[in-house]
Design a protein around this motif. Structure first.
Motif, mmCIF file in Angstrom:
data_model
loop_
_atom_site.group_PDB
_atom_site.id
_atom_site.type_symbol
_atom_site.label_atom_id
_atom_site.label_comp_id
_atom_site.label_asym_id
_atom_site.label_seq_id
_atom_site.Cartn_x
_atom_site.Cartn_y
_atom_site.Cartn_z
ATOM 1 N N ASP A 1 0.896 -1.133 0.064
ATOM 2 C CA ASP A 1 0.094 0.070 0.108
ATOM 3 C C ASP A 1 0.678 1.423 0.223
ATOM 4 O O ASP A 1 0.157 2.437 0.058
ATOM 5 C CB ASP A 1 -0.868 -0.095 1.222
ATOM 6 N N ARG B 1 -9.436 -4.397 1.195
ATOM 7 C CA ARG B 1 -9.216 -3.206 1.391
ATOM 8 C C ARG B 1 -8.366 -2.581 -0.010
ATOM 9 O O ARG B 1 -8.518 -1.684 -0.626
ATOM 10 C CB ARG B 1 -8.413 -2.705 2.380
ATOM 11 N N LYS B 2 -7.349 -3.513 -0.265
ATOM 12 C CA LYS B 2 -6.505 -3.419 -1.342
ATOM 13 C C LYS B 2 -7.255 -3.356 -2.863
ATOM 14 O O LYS B 2 -6.921 -2.464 -3.503
ATOM 15 C CB LYS B 2 -5.276 -4.588 -1.367
ATOM 16 N N HIS C 1 -9.397 -0.447 -3.104
ATOM 17 C CA HIS C 1 -8.735 1.117 -3.364
ATOM 18 C C HIS C 1 -8.157 0.966 -4.880
ATOM 19 O O HIS C 1 -7.668 1.954 -5.363
ATOM 20 C CB HIS C 1 -7.387 1.189 -2.223
ATOM 21 N N SER C 2 -8.035 -0.215 -5.195
ATOM 22 C CA SER C 2 -7.462 -0.236 -6.677
ATOM 23 C C SER C 2 -8.508 -0.325 -8.001
ATOM 24 O O SER C 2 -7.970 -0.241 -8.932
ATOM 25 C CB SER C 2 -6.736 -1.808 -7.044
#
Length: 893
Positions: free
Chosen positions: A310, A371-372, A375-376
Motif C-alpha cells: 500500500d 481493502r487493497k 482501493h485499486s
C-alpha cells in the motif's frame, strides 16, 4: 356500576330459567303416533323379511321386553329429574326477585348520596377560589396521580444511573488484577442495558435517553477493558517473537512464554464471552464476530502487508496482483500450524468451540485483501487487461483458500470469496463480463479468419469420433478458457451470465458460420454446377468432386466434434449442477414441473407431466437432459444436413458418369460380345486400387475374344462404360472412409445406396429389354462392380441394394432347362464373383415358367410368394417381380 351489576344478575337468571323451561317441555312432551307407528313398521320389516325369520320371534320378544324394562326405568328417572328441574327454577326465580329488590334500594341510596355531594361541592368557597372552572375533581385527581408516577419514574431513573456507575467502577478496578472477576459487573451492566432497551419501546421517550446513555456506557467500559488487556497481550506477544511464524511443536525454551501467552489470550477472550455465547446459534448460519485475540495477533501482519503493497515501494504494482495474494497465502501457510495445534485448544477450553481458529485468522487477514482490491478499483477500470488479470488471480486465490485451507467464515456455510468485490456490484461485474466477452470475440474472429481454420488436425482419435478441424479445436479451447474464468464463482446468476453471454453466443456464431457456408455450397451446387460442370466458387475452390467433398467433410467434422465435446461437457458435475439450478429456479418462478431436455420425445414429455408433478421439496426435482442439449442439437442438425449434401453430391457425380452406360443398347442381343469387342482385363484389381490423384485413373487393358469363346468359354467382365464412374465412386468412397468416423461413413454409404438403387431401377433397369446374356451382363455390372466396391468397408454391401440383387436373380433365369455344366458356369462367371444362392428347385425353373406363375391370376394366394421364396427373392412385390421378368425378350418362349 351497581346498575350494571343489577342488569347482569337479571340476565343470568333469565337465561337459566329459559334453559330449564326448554328442558321441561322436552321431557314432558308425548311421543307422536305417526312416528311411533313408522318406527314399529320399519322394525318389523327389518327383522322379519321371510317366513324363516319367524323362528327368531322369541328372541326378539325377549329383547323388546328388556328394552321395555330399561325404558320404564328411564321414565321414572325422567319424572324425578323434571320435578327437580321445576323446583330449581322456582328457587332461582325467587332468589332473583329478592336480589332485584336489594339492588333497587341500593340504587336509590346512591342517587341521594351523589345529589348531596354535588350540592356540597358547588357551595364550597374553597373550590371556587382554587380550582378553575374548566376542571373537575376527577381530572384533578388524575393530574396528581400522573405527577406521583413521574416522580417514581425519576427515582428509578436515578437508581439505574447509580447502579450503572457502580458496576462500571467495579469492572475498571478489577480488570487489571482479576479479569475474570471484572467480567461479572460488566456482564451485569450489559444485561441492565438490554433490559432497558427492551422496555424503551413500550415506554417511549421516557427511557430512550437512558437507553442511549447505558449503551454508550457499556461501549466505553468495553473499550477501556479491551485497551488494557490488549496492551498486556501485545507485550506478551513481543516476548514470543510474534509475528514471526512459530514452529510446532514448540521448543522447551518457549514453554513458560507460551503459558503466559495462553493466560493473556484467555483473559482477552473472556471479554468477548458474554456476547459470543448469546449471539451464537448452530442453525442460524450467521457469521460470528472475530475473536479479539486473533484480531490483535493479525494487526502486525496487516501492517507489514500495507508496508509492502500500500506504500510507494516497488512491490506495490497494480499489474501484479499475484504478488500480494501469494504473500498472504504464504503468511497463512506459515502460521496455520501454530493456530491449529496450539491456539485451537485454548479457544475450545474457553467455550468457543464453535470457532475454527485458523479460519478466523484467515478472515482477519482478508480484510487487507478486500481493502487493497477496493482501493485499486479506479485504476483497474482504466486498464481492461489488468482488470481481467486481477479478477482471475483473485478467483485462483479464493479457490486455493477453499480447496487447500478449507476456508469458510466462522458461523457460515459458504464463502463468496474476495472476488465478491467485483461480482457483488452490478456495474463492476458488467465491466468484467464485457472485458471477457470482448476478448473471447476477438479471439474467435482471429480463429475464423486464419487461413488454416478448416484444416484437419493431425491427432490420433478413435474410429467412431470426428477428427477436429483447427477452428473447432481452438474454439473449444477458447470456451474451456472461458469456463475456467467463471467456474470458481459461487453465485448462480454470475455463472449463468458467462454461459449465456459468452459461451452460448460463440457456439451460436460458429454454428451459423458453418450453416452459411453449407447454404452457399448448396446454392452453388444446384445452380451454377448444373449449367457449368466442374464449376468453382469465387475463391477458386470447387464444389464438385473430391475438392467439394473435402469442404463438406471439414464442416461436418467441425460440427460433429463440437457437438460431441459439448455433450461431454453437459455431463460434467459443474454443468450438471448449473443445469439443476436452472431447473430449480424455473420451478420456483413458474410453479411448473422441471424443465425437460430438448431431446426428449413427446411420449417422455407426456409421461413426465403425469409422473412428475410440481415438487414441494425443490431438492427432489429431477433434471432432464443437460444444459448444452439445445446447442448440441443445432450442431447435430447441421451434421445431418451436411451428410444429406454429401450423399447428393456423390450420387450426382456417379450418375453424371453413367451417361454412356445409359446409352448402351446391346442388352437385348444374344451375341452381346462380338469379335470386335474390347473387354477390360483385371478390372476388379483396378477398382481395388486407390487412385493417386482425383481424376487420375489407370489405363484399361483389353483383349480380343473369338466367336467360339463367346459361345462356350466367354468370361463376362464389367461393362466398359461403367468402369469410369465406378473408379470415381471408389476414389470418393475411399476419401470419405478416411475422412469420417466409421459410423458416419456407413450411414452415408447406406443413404447413397438408396439413391443409386433408385436411379438404376428407374432410369436404367426399367427402360431396357434384356436377353439372357444381357441379364447376366447386368448382374456382373452390379455384383462385380457396384456391390463389390463397398466390400472394403462393409461386410455385405449387397444388403444395401436388395431390390437390385433380387432383380438380378430374375434377369439371369435360364431360357431353357438345359443348364450348362459346372465347368461352363465356372468359365462364364469368374470365381471371385459371388453368385446369388438359388434352391435346387429354382435351377429347373425357366424364365417362361416363372412368368406363367406370376401371370396366373387364378393361382392360390401362396403360390407366387412361395415361388419367390424358392428363388431367394424377398424384397420385391409380385407386381415388381412380374415387371422385371417381362424385361427379358425371351420370357414368353
Amino acid at each position: 356500576m351497581r346498575l350494571n351489576r343489577e342488569q347482569s344478575v337479571l340476565a343470568k337468571h333469565s337465561n337459566s330459567f329459559a334453559m330449564s323451561a326448554n328442558e321441561i317441555s322436552a321431557l314432558v312432551r308425548k311421543p307422536e303416533d305417526a312416528t311411533t307407528e313408522k318406527y314399529a313398521i320399519d322394525f318389523i320389516n327389518a327383522r322379519f323379511r321371510e317366513l324363516e325369520d319367524l323362528g327368531q320371534l322369541d328372541m326378539v320378544l325377549k329383547q323388546m321386553e328388556t328394552q321395555k324394562n330399561n325404558l320404564s326405568e328411564k321414565v321414572v328417572y325422567t319424572k324425578d329429574k323434571v320435578l327437580k328441574t321445576i323446583q330449581n327454577c322456582l328457587d332461582s326465580f325467587k332468589m332473583t326477585g329478592s336480589q332485584l329488590e336489594d339492588l333497587q334500594s341500593t340504587r336509590l341510596e346512591l342517587e341521594d348520596a351523589l345529589s348531596e355531594l354535588k350540592i356540597s361541592l358547588i357551595n364550597s368557597s374553597d373550590w371556587e377560589n382554587n380550582v378553575s372552572n374548566d376542571k373537575t375533581l376527577l381530572e384533578e385527581l388524575i393530574n396528581l396521580q400522573q405527577r406521583v408516577e413521574s416522580l417514581e419514574g425519576a427515582k428509578k431513573y436515578l437508581k439505574v444511573l447509580v447502579v450503572a456507575d457502580e458496576l462500571s467502577t467495579q469492572a475498571k478496578l478489577l480488570i487489571e488484577k482479576s479479569p475474570g472477576k471484572a467480567l461479572a459487573p460488566y456482564t451485569q451492566l450489559v444485561h441492565l442495558s438490554r433490559t432497558i432497551q427492551s422496555q424503551s419501546k413500550a415506554y417511549g421517550e421516557s427511557l430512550h435517553h437512558l437507553d442511549i446513555y447505558l449503551q454508550k456506557n457499556v461501549d466505553a467500559l468495553w473499550e477501556d477493558m479491551k485497551s488494557r488487556l490488549t496492551k498486556k497481550f501485545q507485550t506478551i506477544l513481543d516476548t514470543i517473537g510474534w509475528p514471526i511464524a512459530l514452529k510446532v511443536p514448540l521448543s522447551g525454551v518457549m514453554g513458560e512464554k507460551i503459558s503466559t501467552f495462553k493466560k493473556a489470550f484467555l483473559e482477552l477472550l473472556l471479554l468477548q464471552q458474554p456476547t459470543a455465547e448469546e449471539g451464537f446459534s448452530s442453525e442460524s448460519h450467521q457469521e460470528l464476530a472475530p475473536l479479539l485475540p486473533i484480531q490483535v495477533m493479525v494487526e502486525p501482519l496487516i501492517t507489514r502487508f500495507r508496508y509492502h503493497f500500500d506504500s510507494k515501494r516497488p512491490t506495490n504494482r497494480i499489474d501484479k496482483p499475484e504478488w500480494y495474494l501469494t504473500h498472504l497465502l504464504t503468511t497463512i501457510r506459515d502460521h496455520s500450524p501454530f493456530f491449529t495445534e496450539e491456539v485451537q485448544a485454548i479457544v475450545d477450553d474457553a467455550g468457543f468451540s464453535m470457532y475454527n481458529v485458523k479460519n478466523d485468522f484467515i478472515r482477519c487477514l482478508l480484510v487487507a485483501i478486500n481493502r487493497k482490491l477496493n482501493h485499486s478499483l479506479s485504476a483497474l477500470l482504466n486498464s481492461p487487461q489488468i482488470f481481467s488479470h486481477t479478477v482471475y488471480e483473485t478467483l485462483q486465490f479464493d479457490q486455493v483458500l477453499r480447496d487447500i485451507h478449507l476456508y469458510v467464515p466462522p458461523g457460515k456455510k459458504e464463502w463468496k470469496g474476495c472476488v465478491e468485490v467485483f461480482t457483488g456490484r452490478k456495474e463492476l461485474f458488467k465491466a468484467w463480463l464485457k472485458i471477457e466477452k470482448d476478448f473471447a470475440e476477438l479471439r474467435y474472429n482471429e480463429i475464423m479468419h486464419s487461413e488454416d481454420a478448416w484444416e484437419m488436425e493431425d491427432e490420433e482419435i478413435s474410429e467412431d469420433d470426428f477428427k477436429p478441424t483447427r477452428s473447432a479445436e481452438k474454439i473449444m479451447d477458447l470456451l474451456e478458457l472461458v469456463t475456467s474464468r467463471y467456474k470458481p464463482l459461487s453465485m448462480f446468476h454470475n455463472r449463468i451470465r458467462f454461459l449465456v453471454d459468452i459461451q452460448a453466443e460463440i457456439l451460436d456464431a460458429y454454428a451459423k458460420r458453418i450453416e452459411s457456408a453449407v447454404k452457399a455450397f448448396e446454392n452453388l451446387s444446384y445452380t451454377i454446377v448444373r449449367a457449368v460442370p466442374n464449376a468453382a466458387t469465387a475463391d477458386g475452390k470447387s464444389v464438385t468432386g473430391i475438392e467439394g467433398l473435402k469442404r463438406l467433410c471439414r464442416w461436418l467434422s467441425s460440427a460433429g466434434y463440437v457437438s460431441r465435446m459439448i455433450r461431454e461437457w453437459g455431463e460434467d458435475p459443474f454443468f450438471l449442477a448449473l443445469w439443476h439450478e436452472v431447473n430449480v429456479r424455473a420451478a420456483m418462478n413458474t410453479n411448473s414441473p422441471p424443465l425437460l431436455s430438448p431431446t426428449d420425445s413427446q411420449n417422455s414429455i407426456d409421461h413426465s407431466h403425469e409422473t412428475h408433478p410440481i415438487h414441494e421439496n425443490l431438492h427432489e426435482i429431477i433434471d432432464y437432459g443437460t444444459i448444452f442439449d439445445d446447442t448440441a442439437d443445432t450442431f447435430d442438425n447441421l451434421c445431418e444436413r451436411i451428410q444429406v449434401l454429401i450423399v447428393k453430391n456423390v450420387s450426382k457425380e456417379f450418375i453424371s458418369g453413367l451417361k454412356a452406360y445409359n446409352k448402351k443398347n446391346n442388352w437385348s442381343r444374344a451375341d452381346i460380345y462380338t469379335s470386335d469387342s474390347k473387354i477390360p482385363l483385371n478390372t476388379q484389381e483396378t477398382l481395388n486400387q486407390d487412385p493417386v490423384a482425383p481424376g487420375s485413373f489407370p489405363s484399361i487393358k483389353t483383349f480380343s475374344v473369338s466367336k467360339s469363346e463367346i459361345s462356350n468359354n466367354t468370361v463376362i467382365e464389367i461393362s466398359s462404360e461403367l468402369y469410369t464412374p465406378l473408379s470415381q465412386l471408389t476414389h470418393i468412397l475411399t476419401f470419405l472412409a478416411n475422412s469420417l468416423p466409421s459410423r458416419i461413413f456407413i450411414h452415408i454409404y447406406k443413404e447413397l445406396s438408396k439413391e443409386l438403387e433408385e436411379y438404376l431401377w428407374e432410369r436404367v433397369l426399367m427402360k431396357i429389354q434384356f436377353s439372357e446374356m444381357g441379364g447376366k451382363q447386368f448382374e456382373v455390372d452390379m455384383v462385380k462392380g457396384l456391390f463389390m466396391i463397398g466390400r472394403r468397408w462393409i461386410k455385405k454391401p449387397e444388403n444395401y441394394f436388395r431390390r437390385l440383387r433380387d432383380a438380378c436373380i430374375l434377369l439371369t433365369l435360364p431360357s431353357s432347362v438345359q443348364l450348362p455344366n459346372e465347368s461352363e458356369i465356372g468359365n462364364r462367371i469368374p470365381s471371385n464373383v459371388k453368385k446369388f444362392p438359388t434352391s435346387k428347385t429354382s435351377q429347373q425353373k425357366t424364365i417362361s415358367q416363372v412368368l406363367s406363375v406370376l401371370s396366373d391370376q387364378e393361382s392360390e394366394p401362396t403360390t407366387i410368394p412361395r415361388l419367390l421364396e424358392e428363388l431367394n427373392i424377398f424384397h420385391l412385390t409380385p407386381k415388381e417381380a412380374h415387371e422385371i421378368v417381362t424385361l427379358r425378350i425371351d420370357c414368353w418362349k
